[in-house]
Design a protein around this motif. Structure first.
Motif, PDB file in Angstrom:
ATOM      1  N   LEU A  68     -56.421   0.574  18.938  1.00 28.74           N
ATOM      2  CA  LEU A  68     -55.093   0.538  19.554  1.00 28.74           C
ATOM      3  C   LEU A  68     -54.497  -0.866  19.503  1.00 28.74           C
ATOM      4  O   LEU A  68     -53.282  -1.026  19.318  1.00 28.74           O
ATOM      5  CB  LEU A  68     -55.175   1.028  21.001  1.00 28.74           C
ATOM      6  N   THR A 107     -49.378   3.179  15.130  1.00 23.33           N
ATOM      7  CA  THR A 107     -49.504   2.979  16.575  1.00 23.33           C
ATOM      8  C   THR A 107     -48.969   4.173  17.354  1.00 23.33           C
ATOM      9  O   THR A 107     -49.556   4.586  18.364  1.00 23.33           O
ATOM     10  CB  THR A 107     -48.784   1.686  17.013  1.00 23.33           C
ATOM     11  N   ARG A 111     -51.821   6.795  19.144  1.00 20.48           N
ATOM     12  CA  ARG A 111     -51.743   6.901  20.603  1.00 20.48           C
ATOM     13  C   ARG A 111     -51.445   8.335  21.044  1.00 20.48           C
ATOM     14  O   ARG A 111     -52.078   8.843  21.982  1.00 20.48           O
ATOM     15  CB  ARG A 111     -50.678   5.950  21.144  1.00 20.48           C
TER      16      ARG A 111
END
Length: 248
Positions: A68, A107, A111
């Motif tokens: 992350l 990203t 996520r």
């Protein structure tokens, strides 16, 4: 008066010009197709890369922070700097733009996929294991369908962002509609700038609506669950209203 009226919108350099759309229809079509190809290719590759990364982050918590963190850092890199870093690797080609969009999309997709998988109820997993489901079957038939709304929500956000960021690819000559926007800005060609910009916005809106439709078709239980929740809330409100004594 006739001389004024005979001046075309192209000659007058007006923002809205139907003549430009008619005369440059092939150019607009080619730019739109290139824009779609770049965006679709980037999002497709990003999904393929993001899914195993999300699985890895869920399985090993120590890896989650690193994955992350790296994807977030990549998202913060300015677009021009990103393309400059990728140029020595891919040269001046469409691959520079596609790779940049993939890195920016990770990203969001990682996520959302990770959160969707984490949100799967433990009861569903235990029930599947009780029926003899292996790890792969559990993932494909139980966890992935339940995580699909979050995953598709991420795909929608990443797609709309990619449609916008593709225009910056004009700096290397592969920006789809961005090529027309940038060249129109250089020559102050108003009709070209506005038409290409409107088409870019239309692509983003159309892509989001199509993905929203796909999400609703692929997750019918979300709609039925929403209706059930609405009925329960309505019933609670009605019961509360009936239980409230009337004012004297």
């Amino acid at each position: 008066m006739s001389a004024v009226s005979s001046v075309s919108c192209l000659q007058a350099n007006e923002w809205i010009c139907g003549e430009y759309v008619r005369d440059r229809a092939d150019e607009l079509t080619d730019a739109t197709v290139e824009h779609l190809v770049i965006t679709a290719t980037a999002i497709g590759i990003a999904i393929v890369v993001a899914f195993p990364l999300a699985l890895l982050a869920r399985r090993w918590r120590l890896a989650a922070g690193g994955i992350l963190g790296v994807t977030t850092i990549l998202y913060t890199v300015p677009t021009l700097a990103m393309y400059a870093l990728l140029l020595p690797v891919f040269g001046i080609s469409m691959s520079v733009v596609v790779c940049g969009l993939v890195l920016y999309s990770l990203t969001i997709l990682v996520r959302n996929t990770l959160e969707g998988l984490r949100a799967v109820p433990d009861e569903a997993r235990e029930a599947a294991r009780g029926l003899g489901y292996g790890r792969l079957r559990l993932l494909l038939t139980v966890e992935l369908p339940l995580a699909l709304p979050a995953l598709l929500a991420g795909v929608r956000i990443a797609t709309v962002s990619a449609v916008s960021l593709t225009t910056v690819g004009a700096i290397v000559g592969y920006g789809g509609l961005g090529n027309l926007i940038y060249s129109g800005m250089d020559s102050y060609f108003k009709a070209q700038v506005l038409t290409a910009s409107v088409l870019c916005v239309a692509l983003a809106v159309a892509s989001d609506l199509l993905l929203l439709l796909a999400q609703r078709l692929l997750t019918p239980w979300e709609r039925s669950g929403g209706r059930r929740r609405w009925r329960r809330r309505s019933a609670v409100r009605q019961d509360a209203a009936l239980a409230t004594p009337e004012a004297v």
